[in-house]
Each structure stands twice: as C-alpha cells, then as structure tokens.
Design a protein around this motif. Structure first.
Motif, short mmCIF file in Angstrom:
data_model
loop_
_atom_site.label_atom_id
_atom_site.label_comp_id
_atom_site.label_asym_id
_atom_site.label_seq_id
_atom_site.Cartn_x
_atom_site.Cartn_y
_atom_site.Cartn_z
N TYR A 97 77.27 21.52 17.46
CA TYR A 97 76.04 21.67 18.23
C TYR A 97 75.38 23.01 17.90
N ASN A 98 74.04 23.02 17.83
CA ASN A 98 73.27 24.24 17.59
C ASN A 98 72.17 24.33 18.64
N GLY A 99 72.10 25.46 19.33
CA GLY A 99 71.04 25.66 20.31
C GLY A 99 71.04 27.07 20.85
N GLN A 100 69.90 27.50 21.35
CA GLN A 100 69.76 28.85 21.87
C GLN A 100 68.72 28.86 22.98
N SER A 101 69.00 29.59 24.04
CA SER A 101 68.02 29.79 25.10
C SER A 101 68.16 31.22 25.62
N PHE A 102 67.03 31.77 26.03
CA PHE A 102 67.00 33.20 26.38
C PHE A 102 65.91 33.42 27.42
N THR A 103 66.23 34.19 28.45
CA THR A 103 65.25 34.58 29.46
C THR A 103 65.44 36.06 29.79
N SER A 104 64.37 36.82 29.70
CA SER A 104 64.41 38.24 30.09
C SER A 104 63.26 38.54 31.03
N ILE A 105 63.49 39.48 31.93
CA ILE A 105 62.48 39.93 32.88
C ILE A 105 62.56 41.45 32.94
N GLY A 106 61.41 42.10 32.95
CA GLY A 106 61.41 43.56 33.03
C GLY A 106 60.17 44.09 33.72
N SER A 107 60.23 45.34 34.09
CA SER A 107 59.08 46.01 34.70
C SER A 107 59.20 47.50 34.46
N ASN A 108 58.06 48.17 34.52
CA ASN A 108 58.07 49.63 34.47
C ASN A 108 56.87 50.18 35.22
N LEU A 109 57.03 51.40 35.68
CA LEU A 109 55.99 52.08 36.44
C LEU A 109 55.77 53.47 35.86
N HIS A 110 54.54 53.75 35.44
CA HIS A 110 54.15 55.05 34.91
C HIS A 110 53.27 55.76 35.93
N LEU A 111 53.64 56.98 36.29
CA LEU A 111 52.85 57.82 37.19
C LEU A 111 52.49 59.10 36.47
N ASN A 112 51.22 59.51 36.56
CA ASN A 112 50.74 60.73 35.90
C ASN A 112 49.94 61.57 36.88
N TRP A 113 50.34 62.83 37.06
CA TRP A 113 49.59 63.80 37.84
C TRP A 113 49.11 64.89 36.90
N THR A 114 47.82 65.08 36.79
CA THR A 114 47.25 66.03 35.83
C THR A 114 46.72 67.25 36.57
N LEU A 115 47.24 68.41 36.18
CA LEU A 115 46.80 69.70 36.70
C LEU A 115 46.06 70.43 35.59
N PRO A 116 45.47 71.57 35.86
CA PRO A 116 44.68 72.26 34.83
C PRO A 116 45.45 72.55 33.54
N THR A 117 46.74 72.86 33.62
CA THR A 117 47.48 73.20 32.41
C THR A 117 48.68 72.30 32.14
N PHE A 118 49.06 71.45 33.08
CA PHE A 118 50.22 70.58 32.89
C PHE A 118 49.93 69.17 33.41
N THR A 119 50.63 68.21 32.82
CA THR A 119 50.65 66.85 33.34
C THR A 119 52.09 66.49 33.67
N PHE A 120 52.32 66.05 34.89
CA PHE A 120 53.64 65.62 35.31
C PHE A 120 53.71 64.10 35.23
N GLN A 121 54.78 63.59 34.63
CA GLN A 121 54.90 62.16 34.41
C GLN A 121 56.24 61.66 34.95
#
Length: 776
Positions: free
Chosen positions: A313-337
């Motif tokens: 027998y030959n067969g293949q099945s695959f399921t993936s689930i993912g998520s991500n969250l990007h947050l950016n705070w920008t100040l005059p001289t730095f960006t916090f991520q």
C-alpha cells in the motif's frame, strides 16, 4: 500479529483516494473568489513599476538585518528570488523543492514526496529522513522557524519575498542556523487598499494550481488578507501489483490557506495576526526497484515512468495548523518587537513499499517468477504516524537612529515536542508486524545581538554575538520489535557562544566590497534505536561547530541596467553530524565526522540591455570533503553470492570490519556545479498590452546520494528547461499564458535505497499547460 489502528489507516486510505472530480469541483468553487493584489516576490524600492517601465533593474530591498536595506549594502551572500521566476517555477503544481538550483548553492530534496524537504546550502545539510532529524539550514516562514522537517514543506504562495542567506546566521535569527537561512515572507495586509487577483493553471495529468488572495481594508486602522492555494494532480502511475483501490499512484491534493489581520491605530504601534493551515493527501514517495543496472547510474533501457511494480500500500496524508502574532512599538530611536509563534502537525501518516518490487522475495523460498522486477531479497513495507507541536517566543529591540551606530538585540525561547509511531507491515496487506513509539522534547533559549558602526559614510563594521542553551530528551516507551529493549531514555544538553564580524567598503555609490567571518553551532541530535544486527540503543550525535570565511563584491552600473554579485567562501565544520543511511546493515546511524570542509564561489548577474529584454545568470561551485581517516559506514548491498543476486559497485576501500572508509568523499547531496539562466523578452501590443516569452534553465552536476561512493547511487547530472509564452493587457490586469516545465522530459534517478536492490526515485516528468490570471 495485529491490525493497524483503523482510524489511522482510514485517514491514510481516504487521503490517497481523493477523486479528480472532487478536486475540480473544489477548484470551480474556489475560483468564484474574486481576488488578489499582485504579491511581488522581490520587494522593490519602486512598487509602482515606473523603474521597470523605464527599462532599468528594480532596486531590491531585503530585511536580513531587520530593517530594509539595499541588497547591495548587505555584507552577507544573499539571493532574492524575483516574482516572475518563482511564478514560472510554481505554475505546474510543484512544491518547495522547486527552489533547488534556482539559487546558487541551494539544494532541496525529499524521500517523502511533498512533505519533509531537506535543505542544503553550499553542500552543508543533513540527509536524515527520520522524524526527529535536525537540519543545519534554518527555514523561517514569517519570522517563525520551522524546526521539524515536515513543517518545512508548507506551500509557497502570496509571498512578499524569499531571501536565501548563505553561511551562519545565528546573530540575526532566533534559532541556530549554521549553514544558512531560507527566509520566506508572506505579503501583508494593506491599509486603504482593496483589490485582488485569481491565478489558475491546468496542465498534463490534470495538474491544477489555483492561487487566490483578497486584501480588504476595514476603516482606517484595520486590514485583512485571505490567501489560499490549491494544487492537484491525478494519479498517473499504474501499479498493477498493488491491492485493489491502490493501483493508480503519484497524484496529490494539496490545500493551504493563510488568514491575516492587521491592526494599526497609529504610526507607533501595529499588530499582525497570522493563522494558517495545510491539508495534503495523495501518494507517498514511489520507490522503484532495480531501475538502474549493475555498473551504471543510468535508468535501465526501456524504463517507463508511468509504471511501477510495487505490491504494498502507498499513501500519505498530512494536516498542519499554525499561528503567529507580531507586535511592534515604535519610539523615536528604537522599535520593540514581540513575535509569538505556534506550529503543529496534527496528523502525518505515510505508508510506502520500500523494496520497490512485488512478491515475497528470494529468502521466502518462492521461485523467481513469484517476485520482481529483478532480484528482490525480501519485502519491506513501512509507515507510521507523527504528531508535533512547537512554541516560540522572540523579543527584539531594533535601533533606527540617525547616528553612526545601529543595532538589534533579542531573546529567543523555543519548545518542541514530537511523537512518532513507527510501523512495519506484511508486504502485501495492511497487517501490522510491529510498532515502535518514540518521543522527543526540545527546549532552547538564546540571547543574540548585532551592531553596525559607520566610521565614515563608506566604511562600516558589523558584528554580532549569540549565546545558546539547548536541552533535549528522547524516550522509547514501547516497542514490540524483536531485539529492541524498551523502555529507553536519553538526554543531552549543550551551550555555546557564537559570533560574526563583517567590514564593508562602499567603493562607489554602486559598488560594495565586504568580508565576513562567522561561527555556527548545532546542538546534539538523537536517532531512534534499531534492532540490528547489531542492535543500536538511542543514538546521540555530539554538537557540531563551524567557522565560515567569505569575501565578496556587489555592484551595479550607474544606469541601473546591469548588476553583479560574486563571492568566494571557505568553511570548516568540527564534529559534523552525519547520517549513515542503509547499506548492508540496513540501519540509520547518527555519526560525527572529525572535520568536513567546504569551499567555493557564487555568482549572480542581472541585465536589462534594452527595455524589453531581461537576463539573469546565476551559478555556484561547491567543493566539499569529509576529513576523518577512520570514519566508516556500511557499504551498499552485495547479493552476488546468491543465485541471480547482484552487487552494487562500492568505490571506497573497506576497513577490517568490512565498512567503507569515507575519508576524502564529498558530502551527500552536494553537487559541485549548479547554474540557472533566465531570459524574458516582451513586445508591446498597443498602449497597455504585451506579448512576452520567458524561459528558465537549471543545471546541476552529478552528486553522491550517500556518504560512501557507490557508482549506481550517484545522481546523474541534470539539466531542466522551462518555457512560457504569454499575453497581458489592460496594464497587466489580465494575463493568459502557455507553459511547460521540464520541457525536454529529462528523467533521471534523483535518490536511492541501497540496502536491498537498485531502488531509485525519479524527478517530475514534463508538464505542459495553460494559465490565466485576473487582477483588479
């Protein structure tokens, strides 16, 4: 003996039997989605396209240093794939392996079909095909490392850009990447801009590809982007010896979706949420018995790629689930991520006939007429189910002041858990003979940072540091495999300090010279125990370290019609983790080589000599060598002492234990020469139309499949041609095209199994099709 879990088997059987009608109905339903902004795979400084209209090369910008820079200014050997080249590669339903050899020094291969790709940069990678394999090439999808190799196969669609950074990258990315990084960025939601496109192609073997995207703003602060891709191919390989219902193979139904939401209430803050999933079903990799002859690596005369003689027998099945969250705070001289990621393999089931033939084989006592094709010692049918989840958290601070000093720093936290149920079967049934359960947990923490100081407007120095802690545990709680002792437990920890340093000199505004020294690190790896002979407990490969040296030049002409990048490099890996696969012992063994070295050069040229003509030429020379006088692995099979038996041609000397000495050999899957050439010529048709032709050609020289040199298991040189002719009108709002991939229908062996017979795997055949696109 016992029967396989009915739920697992049912999922795999259903996955392998998706009908063409269902797939085409899905295509038709999906095609009603009105969609897509032009995704533009190479980020350009001129998004409106006025530079292209003016007949000059677009200025490519990259984000390797976490801020937009001209590719010319980055002191790292970096390649960026352009939109049209990548779109042409993907038009025939190909997966991420399409990127191989389209970028100098990049190779991607898989013995698991459309899942579990293995990456190599400058010949530096890992051929380990087991569930717990560790790879020195990092793949980042939207800033999230895809650690488990099965996750690395997520489809490429609706991309903003794809950057390939060669050499160690530990001070820029959260996870260690001693060989380099493939960095894939999705196109992001756009505020105040509604639009879309749908791109549909259809070709040989019902090969269908639908890509659709919708970008929708909502008020002044919100924007949403929905992207999807469906790839389908009918079963085109006949397997008459397989069980009923599994006699037509090599098709697939591969669906992926990505949903993004952007919230940007001000110029100082933004949040981006990304949800994505993939569902794949179809054939696993097809292994073809005795497709080479003794003393040759060419396919046997009369070989027919549309026929296979397996009976398992030959067969293949695959399921993936993912998520991500990007947050950016920008100040005059730095960006916090803050970057939070979750990836999971909810279901991965694959079953394949490993011996590649039919019947009980020689050792059953059955007559030769009962098995084949050619000499089959014994049948092998294996499979299993894998689950995985991965959590990552990264905090970064990036400077953007006007002074001479710039930099970034970050903290990285990583956790990964993988469970595998490995199963062996009776060769022509789904009856289980044995099951082995293995589990690996990995947690890692790192702090990293880099600084750049401009001594003058033309002379700069960049440097970075990284400190890593890594800990793994491996357990085998259950197995009914004869000769395997359970339970077993093993753990390993490591810590490492790494660094890089890169001076640059902007000789002219359009010519940059750079040098770079960088170190890399890969934590210890585990291998599953085997029952032998001889039996092997849980295997542990020690940490590997490397140092890389690189000198390069990047330049473009003053009129922006020509650009060039050239570099030479040398690297030395201490205790490189290698995988000895197969051979007479028929085992997967993790080993460390005392040293491996690599050296070579990479060249990229782009030209637009006249407005309507675009040319690109890229190539690399990669020399690799194992330096370990005592390192030995099991040689390939030798059944010549049996009636009708064959022996492959071992080209390395054997030690006193009958093992092949591999000192001086190149690394596996490391062709010495690779090249890629593209040409596009367009003819204006009225004020807003264009007729164009596009062609891309790729070449790689021969390469070893295994650590030892085996004549029959040396991959032949491979040249492939792609072509496309199309017409777009209404300012590229509409487009139709005809295409072919592997136009010369060049079929060669691209992988092998060397413990039983001349078992091989082949590349995709010629695909011819048509394509249509609508933008609005």
């Amino acid at each position: 003996m016992e029967t396989i879990d009915s739920g697992s088997m049912l999922r795999c059987a259903i996955a392998a039997s998706i009908s063409p009608r269902r797939a085409l109905l899905t295509l038709a339903a999906s095609a009603t989605v009105a969609v897509l902004l032009d995704p533009g795979l190479a980020r350009a400084a001129d998004p409106a396209g006025t530079e292209a209209d003016a007949g000059v090369l677009q200025e490519v910008l990259v984000t390797a240093e976490r801020r937009e820079e001209r590719l010319l200014d980055v002191p790292v050997s970096t390649a960026v794939l352009t939109g049209e080249s990548l779109a042409a590669l993907g038009s025939s339903g190909q997966d991420i392996r399409q990127l191989a050899f389209s970028v100098p020094s990049l190779n991607i291969e898989s013995s698991n079909g459309r899942t579990f790709p293995r990456f190599y940069i400058r010949g530096y990678g890992n051929t380990d095909f087991t569930t717990f394999a560790s790879q020195p090439v990092g793949l980042y999808y939207d800033d999230i490392v895809q650690e488990n190799p099965a996750l690395k196969g997520f489809p490429i669609f609706d991309q903003q850009d794809i950057e390939v950074l060669r050499g160690p990258q530990g001070t820029l990315f959260g996870r260690n990447a001693p060989a380099g990084v493939v960095k894939i960025e999705s196109a992001k939601p756009q505020l105040h801009q509604f639009g879309g496109y749908a791109n549909l192609s259809y070709g040989t073997y019902d090969t269908s590809n639908l890509e659709a995207v919708l970008n929708m703003p909502a008020g002044d602060a919100w924007a949403f982007r929905a992207s999807t891709q469906l790839q389908y191919r009918s079963n085109w390989v006949d397997a008459p010896y397989n069980m009923p219902g599994n006699q037509h193979l090599e098709g697939y139904d591969d669906f992926a979706v990505r949903l993004q939401a952007l919230f940007k209430p001000s110029d100082n803050f933004d949040a981006l949420l990304n949800l994505h999933s993939r569902v794949l079903s179809g054939s696993a990799r097809l292994f073809r018995a005795n497709v080479m002859s003794e003393g040759s690596n060419a396919l046997v005369p009369g070989f027919d790629p549309s026929k296979i003689y397996t009976d398992g027998y030959n067969g293949q099945s695959f399921t993936s689930i993912g998520s991500n969250l990007h947050l950016n705070w920008t100040l005059p001289t730095f960006t916090f991520q803050s970057i939070t990621g979750y990836e999971s393999i909810r279901h991965y089931n694959t079953i394949g006939d490993i011996d590649g033939g039919y019947g009980p084989g020689f050792f059953s006592g059955a007559p030769p007429s009962a098995w084949g094709p050619g000499f089959i010692p014994f049948p092998v049918e294996t499979g299993g189910e894998v689950t995985n989840y991965q959590l990552t958290q990264e905090f970064r601070v990036v400077s953007h002041s006007d002074g001479p000093l710039q930099g970034q720093a970050g903290l990285f936290f990583f956790y990964d858990s993988t469970t595998s149920n490995g199963v062996d079967y009776v060769y022509n049934t789904l009856e289980v003979t044995d099951v082995t359960i293995s589990k690996q947990n990995n947690d890692a923490e790192a702090v990293f940072g880099s600084l750049e100081y401009a001594f003058t407007p033309t002379v700069k120095l960049r440097g970075g540091v990284r400190y890593t802690l890594d800990h793994k545990t491996f357990d085998v709680p259950y197995s009914d495999l004869a000769g395997l002792t359970v339970p077993q437990h093993q753990s390993a920890s490591a810590n490492k300090f790494n660094w890089d340093l890169a001076p640059t000199w902007l000789v002219t505004p359009d010519t940059n010279l750079y040098a770079r020294v960088a170190t890399g690190f890969r934590a210890p790896s585990f291998g599953e125990p085997t029952s032998g002979p001889p039996p092997l407990p849980i295997q542990v490969a020690a940490s590997e370290d490397n140092i890389s040296y690189e000198v390069g030049i990047k330049t473009q002409s003053a009129d922006r019609r020509y650009s060039a990048a050239f570099d030479v490099y040398y690297y030395d890996v201490s205790h490189q983790q290698l995988t000895a696969v197969g051979g007479q012992s028929n085992q997967v063994a993790l080993i460390n080589a005392e040293h491996t070295i690599g050296k070579g050069a990479e060249l990229e040229l782009h030209a637009r000599p006249i407005n309507n003509l675009q040319l690109s030429l890229a190539g690399s020379y990669n020399y690799t060598r194992i330096e370990d006088p005592t390192l030995a692995v099991g040689p390939c099979f030798n059944w010549s002492f049996l009636p009708g038996g064959q022996a492959c041609t071992e080209q390395n000397p054997l030690n006193a234990n009958g093992l092949a000495l591999v000192n001086g050999n190149p690394l596996p899957q490391a062709p010495k020469w690779t090249g890629d050439f593209t040409v596009r010529y367009g003819v204006p048709m009225g004020p807003e139309g264009e007729l164009y032709v596009f062609s891309d050609m790729s070449y790689r020289s021969e390469m070893n499949f295994f650590l030892d040199k085996e004549l029959e298991f040396t991959g032949p040189a491979l040249f492939q041609l792609g072509a496309r002719i199309g017409y777009n009108w209404h300012a590229s709002k509409y487009e139709v095209a005809a295409y072919c991939r592997n136009c010369t229908n060049k079929i060669v062996n691209i992988g092998g199994i060397n413990f039983e017979n001349f078992t091989g795997m082949i590349n995709d055949p010629r695909i011819v099709g048509v394509q249509g696109m609508v933008r609005f």
